[in-house]
Design an enzyme around this catalytic site. Structure first.
Site, PDB file in Angstrom:
ATOM      1  N   HIS A  37     -10.654  -7.097  -1.103  1.00 19.34           N
ATOM      2  CA  HIS A  37      -9.884  -6.782  -0.118  1.00 19.34           C
ATOM      3  C   HIS A  37     -10.613  -6.352   1.470  1.00 19.34           C
ATOM      4  CE1 HIS A  37      -6.299  -8.954  -1.941  1.00 19.34           C
ATOM      5  NE2 HIS A  37      -6.637  -9.785  -1.397  1.00 19.34           N
ATOM      6  N   GLN A 154     -11.194 -22.350  -3.004  1.00 19.53           N
ATOM      7  CA  GLN A 154     -10.387 -22.795  -1.923  1.00 19.53           C
ATOM      8  C   GLN A 154     -11.243 -22.062  -0.476  1.00 19.53           C
ATOM      9  OE1 GLN A 154      -6.718 -19.519  -1.364  1.00 19.53           O
ATOM     10  NE2 GLN A 154      -8.753 -18.121  -0.084  1.00 19.53           N
ATOM     11  N   MET A 185     -11.984  -8.680  -9.165  1.00 19.59           N
ATOM     12  CA  MET A 185     -10.820  -8.334  -8.827  1.00 19.59           C
ATOM     13  C   MET A 185      -9.765  -9.433  -8.538  1.00 19.59           C
ATOM     14  SD  MET A 185     -12.081  -4.371  -7.138  1.00 19.59           S
ATOM     15  CE  MET A 185     -12.707  -3.559  -8.113  1.00 19.59           C
TER      16      MET A 185
HETATM   17  O1  PAF Z   1      -6.678 -16.603  -0.752  1.00 15.29           O
HETATM   18  C1  PAF Z   1      -5.506 -15.814  -1.028  1.00 15.29           C
HETATM   19  O2  PAF Z   1      -4.874 -14.785  -0.399  1.00 15.29           O
HETATM   20  C2  PAF Z   1      -4.469 -17.121   0.212  1.00 15.29           C
HETATM   21  O3  PAF Z   1      -5.260 -17.845  -1.016  1.00 15.29           O
HETATM   22  C3  PAF Z   1      -4.511 -17.126   1.545  1.00 15.29           C
HETATM   23  C4  PAF Z   1      -5.984 -17.715   1.933  1.00 15.29           C
HETATM   24  C5  PAF Z   1      -4.337 -16.056   2.304  1.00 15.29           C
HETATM   25  C6  PAF Z   1      -3.514 -18.516   2.051  1.00 15.29           C
HETATM   26  O4  PAF Z   1      -2.347 -17.793   1.196  1.00 15.29           O
END
Ligand code: PAF
Length: 282
Positions: A37, A154, A185
């Protein structure tokens, strides 16, 4: 770093940035932040003047038997990490702020991409993702938004949705961040038992082996998929799918397709792991 939980409050802050002519990068997350992240935050920082990160555990993307209630919520630690990575604002809305009625809400659905691969075993999941990402992009109206490559389906789905709904945000992808032993991760890795954590890197190793076989034209895609599945099952994984697809639209590849990806979803006890490798054939 400012922390704000209301939409109006966030919009006021962003309006100030815009008045100063500053560009805005956005990193949406569900929290429990790890190095992957933070790489997204660094990427947003390198491409824009201001960085907004959000933490929202989105109920509509969890199925009835999934881990919504137990999903790790670590906002205080997350805020500290974001602060050391040049985030300007943390948007931390409640469920009530994001949904007036979580069981009956306008929903965004992307055909095909929401029902293939992970969509088969997680019905409704991608509608929840598409809906919340649309909503967040409408609230923040960023110049760029950064997503991780581990959640490749996604990523492709969001790219298509943003293009088809004419949302004026550029979608930027970041490579998957891996542990030293190759395990991708994920916030869910903390659920793995010691024994399963030992086995888990096998998923990436088998995907690497499969790509190598494809490159050396050792077998056709179907054979590779079956072989990889069998190897993983032997190591103790329950395999949901192993598939070679096209990078651009995740459709099954034709003979002339060169830009490919191998994707896998497996379970170790109740922990679901996904991973992928993109590759190009010459
Ligand atoms: O990848 C994620 O953490 C989630 O699917 C997101 C894009 C924040 C949407 O809730």
């Amino acid at each position: 770093m400012l922390t704000v939980s209301s939409i109006a409050g966030l919009r006021r802050i962003i309006a100030e940035y815009r008045k100063m002519g500053q560009s805005v990068g956005f990193v949406p997350t569900m929290g429990n932040l790890h190095a992957g992240h933070l790489m997204l935050v660094d990427k947003a920082d390198s491409l824009s003047d201001r960085v907004i990160a959000s933490i929202f555990v989105n109920p509509t993307q969890f199925g009835p038997n999934e881990d919504y209630e137990g999903y790790p919520r670590t906002e205080e630690e997350d805020a500290k990490k974001l602060e050391t990575h040049a985030a300007d604002v943390l948007f931390l809305p409640s469920v009530e702020t994001m949904y007036s009625d979580v069981n009956s809400t306008t929903t965004v659905s992307v055909p095909y991409l929401s029902s293939t691969l992970c969509g088969e075993s997680r019905p409704g999941h991608f509608d929840g993702v598409a809906t919340i990402v649309t909503k967040l992009l409408n609230i923040v109206q960023p110049d760029i938004a950064v997503f991780g490559g581990k959640d490749y389906q996604q990523l492709v789905l969001i790219r298509q949705m943003v293009s088809e709904l004419a949302i004026p945000t550029q979608i930027v992808a970041c490579d998957t961040c891996r542990e030293e032993d190759g395990l991708a991760m994920s916030s869910r890795n903390i659920y793995l038992s010691r024994e399963h954590r030992r086995i888990a890197p096998g998923l990436y190793q088998e995907l690497c082996r499969a790509v190598d076989m494809i490159r050396r034209r050792k077998a056709g895609f179907d054979e590779i998929n079956l072989q990889t599945r069998a190897n993983l099952e032997q190591q103790g994984f329950q395999v949901q799918y192993i598939e070679v697809r096209r990078q651009g639209d995740l459709r099954p590849p034709a003979a002339e397709d060169k830009l490919l990806i191998i994707l896998g979803a497996v379970c170790l006890a109740s922990t679901r792991l996904i991973d992928n490798i993109i590759f190009e054939l010459d």
